[in-house]
Design a protein around this motif. Structure first.
Motif, PDB file in Angstrom:
ATOM      1  N   PRO A 231      53.437  36.887  -2.787  1.00 56.64           N
ATOM      2  CA  PRO A 231      54.565  37.829  -2.851  1.00 56.64           C
ATOM      3  C   PRO A 231      54.649  38.731  -1.624  1.00 56.64           C
ATOM      4  O   PRO A 231      55.750  38.984  -1.106  1.00 56.64           O
ATOM      5  CB  PRO A 231      54.278  38.658  -4.116  1.00 56.64           C
ATOM      6  CG  PRO A 231      53.306  37.859  -4.900  1.00 56.64           C
ATOM      7  CD  PRO A 231      52.498  37.091  -3.907  1.00 56.64           C
ATOM      8  N   GLN A 234      56.462  37.372   1.547  1.00 58.30           N
ATOM      9  CA  GLN A 234      57.822  36.839   1.440  1.00 58.30           C
ATOM     10  C   GLN A 234      58.861  37.620   2.234  1.00 58.30           C
ATOM     11  O   GLN A 234      59.976  37.127   2.436  1.00 58.30           O
ATOM     12  CB  GLN A 234      58.249  36.788  -0.037  1.00 58.30           C
ATOM     13  CG  GLN A 234      57.460  35.814  -0.869  1.00 58.30           C
ATOM     14  CD  GLN A 234      57.451  34.405  -0.304  1.00 58.30           C
ATOM     15  OE1 GLN A 234      58.477  33.882   0.127  1.00 58.30           O
ATOM     16  NE2 GLN A 234      56.269  33.795  -0.282  1.00 58.30           N
ATOM     17  N   LEU A 235      58.532  38.805   2.714  1.00 55.99           N
ATOM     18  CA  LEU A 235      59.536  39.611   3.411  1.00 55.99           C
ATOM     19  C   LEU A 235      60.099  38.884   4.620  1.00 55.99           C
ATOM     20  O   LEU A 235      61.306  38.935   4.873  1.00 55.99           O
ATOM     21  CB  LEU A 235      58.937  40.957   3.834  1.00 55.99           C
ATOM     22  CG  LEU A 235      59.915  41.921   4.539  1.00 55.99           C
ATOM     23  CD1 LEU A 235      61.091  42.253   3.627  1.00 55.99           C
ATOM     24  CD2 LEU A 235      59.194  43.192   4.970  1.00 55.99           C
ATOM     25  N   LEU A 239      62.610  35.999   1.502  1.00 53.15           N
ATOM     26  CA  LEU A 239      63.559  37.112   1.445  1.00 53.15           C
ATOM     27  C   LEU A 239      64.518  37.076   2.626  1.00 53.15           C
ATOM     28  O   LEU A 239      65.683  37.471   2.499  1.00 53.15           O
ATOM     29  CB  LEU A 239      62.815  38.452   1.404  1.00 53.15           C
ATOM     30  CG  LEU A 239      62.024  38.758   0.119  1.00 53.15           C
ATOM     31  CD1 LEU A 239      61.566  40.211   0.115  1.00 53.15           C
ATOM     32  CD2 LEU A 239      62.853  38.461  -1.115  1.00 53.15           C
ATOM     33  N   THR A 310      59.237  42.122  -5.669  1.00 50.39           N
ATOM     34  CA  THR A 310      59.851  40.948  -5.045  1.00 50.39           C
ATOM     35  C   THR A 310      60.724  40.197  -6.032  1.00 50.39           C
ATOM     36  O   THR A 310      61.829  39.749  -5.692  1.00 50.39           O
ATOM     37  CB  THR A 310      58.766  40.013  -4.480  1.00 50.39           C
ATOM     38  OG1 THR A 310      57.910  40.755  -3.602  1.00 50.39           O
ATOM     39  CG2 THR A 310      59.387  38.870  -3.710  1.00 50.39           C
ATOM     40  N   THR A 326      62.676  47.204  -2.345  1.00 51.81           N
ATOM     41  CA  THR A 326      61.850  47.098  -1.139  1.00 51.81           C
ATOM     42  C   THR A 326      60.773  48.171  -1.151  1.00 51.81           C
ATOM     43  O   THR A 326      59.627  47.930  -0.741  1.00 51.81           O
ATOM     44  CB  THR A 326      62.715  47.229   0.127  1.00 51.81           C
ATOM     45  OG1 THR A 326      63.633  46.136   0.188  1.00 51.81           O
ATOM     46  CG2 THR A 326      61.853  47.212   1.390  1.00 51.81           C
ATOM     47  N   PHE A 329      57.937  46.831  -3.614  1.00 48.15           N
ATOM     48  CA  PHE A 329      56.993  45.812  -3.133  1.00 48.15           C
ATOM     49  C   PHE A 329      56.276  46.242  -1.857  1.00 48.15           C
ATOM     50  O   PHE A 329      55.159  45.781  -1.582  1.00 48.15           O
ATOM     51  CB  PHE A 329      57.643  44.428  -3.004  1.00 48.15           C
ATOM     52  CG  PHE A 329      58.693  44.253  -1.937  1.00 48.15           C
ATOM     53  CD1 PHE A 329      58.378  44.306  -0.589  1.00 48.15           C
ATOM     54  CD2 PHE A 329      60.008  43.975  -2.298  1.00 48.15           C
ATOM     55  CE1 PHE A 329      59.335  44.102   0.382  1.00 48.15           C
ATOM     56  CE2 PHE A 329      60.978  43.770  -1.333  1.00 48.15           C
ATOM     57  CZ  PHE A 329      60.638  43.837   0.017  1.00 48.15           C
ATOM     58  N   PHE A 387      61.980  33.271  -7.296  1.00 47.07           N
ATOM     59  CA  PHE A 387      61.421  34.599  -7.587  1.00 47.07           C
ATOM     60  C   PHE A 387      60.471  34.541  -8.783  1.00 47.07           C
ATOM     61  O   PHE A 387      59.495  35.295  -8.852  1.00 47.07           O
ATOM     62  CB  PHE A 387      62.547  35.609  -7.837  1.00 47.07           C
ATOM     63  CG  PHE A 387      63.265  36.022  -6.591  1.00 47.07           C
ATOM     64  CD1 PHE A 387      62.578  36.608  -5.534  1.00 47.07           C
ATOM     65  CD2 PHE A 387      64.638  35.829  -6.453  1.00 47.07           C
ATOM     66  CE1 PHE A 387      63.235  36.996  -4.380  1.00 47.07           C
ATOM     67  CE2 PHE A 387      65.295  36.214  -5.298  1.00 47.07           C
ATOM     68  CZ  PHE A 387      64.593  36.797  -4.254  1.00 47.07           C
TER      69      PHE A 387
END
Length: 412
Positions: A231, A234-235, A239, A310, A326, A329, A387
């Motif tokens: 997780p 993932q940014l 994402l 996330t 945001t 996470f 997700f």
């Protein structure tokens, strides 16, 4: 954290690493774009999968050497390799030399990092390590906020000047380590035989890592870390794809008539900048707030915030909702950063601290290899399915962290 009472070794490294990290973020976010423009995105994508493997090998070697020849010596090797690679990149006659220099930069950094972390553990009492590691994280993330903004101009228009600047800064940092930083290798490690021939030394290193991975507690810690990082990573992976492709253009301040309108791509840029800003502002305060928390509880909180935050991205496309999740996470990543280093530095035997620090980096390498699978799966799964997988990974890590501290025999 009062910097005035810090050991000189730590002060030199804080300044040097903070300055270099800003330069790093001036070129790193754009390197895939650079190779994609020259070679095509498909080839560039395959090439980008190789550096983590070299970094993993470099990290393992750097950790073993840090316990054998000393922290300072390995840091000098890592800084020298990076200096040479920046110079090579600056004078490169072809894109393939550029790529070799980029791989070399990752290798030099991987060699350097375990010795650097081990030196902090050597110098700082266990009860202060979280705060010290958090200070280094804050300094590094200042560069992560400013670097991409400056790099968008300098990397593409003044690349040679930027690369030469990086080389000069690394050279000066190398000199500072050589002249000012002292060795901190514990006496228990210094008693090991260093006259061993190269082949035998390599066998001993492999044997040492075999012992580490037969350590049940450490193995659970690595697997839990990999699951928790899916997780967190993932940014800049799924994402980026989701926000760019699925989030519609919208006004930032809908209550104002002349509010700027953000496309999905522009909104993603705002989320990246906001993420970095939160790190800079809150990693030290959050570390201080949680200093009396048990390590188990911090790991669980981190996985819960990262996973739920996330997952929530897929629930609503409103810009302010996305900024809110945001925050959630990002705090999952913030609370995790210092405690991972303090946990492993406290758990590792003193004579093998460098090796454990290096082996600890494997969770990031393997996580970086597994996390992009969400992008591949997005071709045939709906966003909420992706997700959902991310949330399941977070929940798995929570279960494993609970098991970790049961296996360790305490609730620290």
């Amino acid at each position: 954290m009062n910097l005035r009472i810090w050991d000189t070794n730590l002060k030199v490294r804080l300044i040097g690493e903070a300055l270099f990290n800003m330069l790093f973020w001036m070129y790193f976010p754009f390197i895939t774009i650079y190779f994609g423009m020259a070679l095509g995105n498909s080839i560039a994508g395959m090439l980008m999968a190789l550096p983590p493997i070299f970094s993993m090998l470099g990290s393992l070697a750097g950790g073993a050497l840090a316990d054998r020849i000393g922290r300072r010596s390995v840091m000098l090797i890592g800084a020298a390799v990076q200096t040479a690679m920046f110079a090579m990149f600056a004078i490169s006659p072809s894109i393939w030399v550029d790529y070799l220099a980029f791989v070399g930069l990752g290798l030099g950094g991987a060699i350097y990092r375990p010795a650097s972390s081990a030196m902090v553990a050597d110098l700082v009492p266990a009860d202060r390590r979280r705060q010290v590691f958090a200070t280094f994280t804050t300094a590094n993330n200042i560069g992560a906020v400013l670097g991409p903004v400056l790099g968008a101009v300098f990397f593409f228009h003044y690349r040679q000047a930027l690369l030469w600047t990086c080389a000069i800064v690394l050279l000066l940092y190398f000199v500072a380590i050589y002249r000012i930083v002292r060795e901190t290798l514990p006496s228990t490690a210094k008693k090991q035989d260093r006259s061993t021939v190269v082949i035998h030394a390599f066998k001993e290193q492999v044997k040492g890592y075999g012992i580490i991975f037969r350590d049940k507690v450490f193995f659970i810690y690595i697997v839990a870390g990999i699951a928790s990082l899916v997780p967190i990573m993932q940014l800049d992976l799924y994402l980026a794809v989701y926000v760019t492709d699925e989030v519609p253009a919208q006004t930032l301040f809908p209550w104002f008539e002349r509010s700027p309108v953000l496309s999905g791509t522009e909104l993603y840029g705002w989320l990246i900048g906001y993420n970095g800003l939160l790190f800079v502002l809150f990693v030290l305060p959050v570390t201080n707030w949680l200093r009396n928390w048990k390590e188990r509880d911090v790991f669980i909180l981190s996985s819960l915030l990262a996973g739920v935050g996330t997952f929530a991205v897929g629930l609503n496309a409103n810009v302010w909702f996305l900024l809110f999740v945001t925050t959630i996470f990002t705090f999952g990543e913030i609370v995790r950063s210092p405690v991972t280093q303090s946990f492993i530095s406290g758990y590792a035997p003193e004579h093998a601290r460098g090796q454990y620090m290096a082996a600890d980096n494997l969770q990031y390498t393997i996580g970086r290899l597994l996390a992009p699978m969400t992008v591949s799966l997005s071709g045939w799964m709906p966003p909420m399915g992706i997700f959902g997988i991310i949330l399941i990974c977070a929940l798995i890590s929570i279960v494993l962290y609970i098991q970790l501290f049961k296996a360790r025999g305490n609730d620290q």
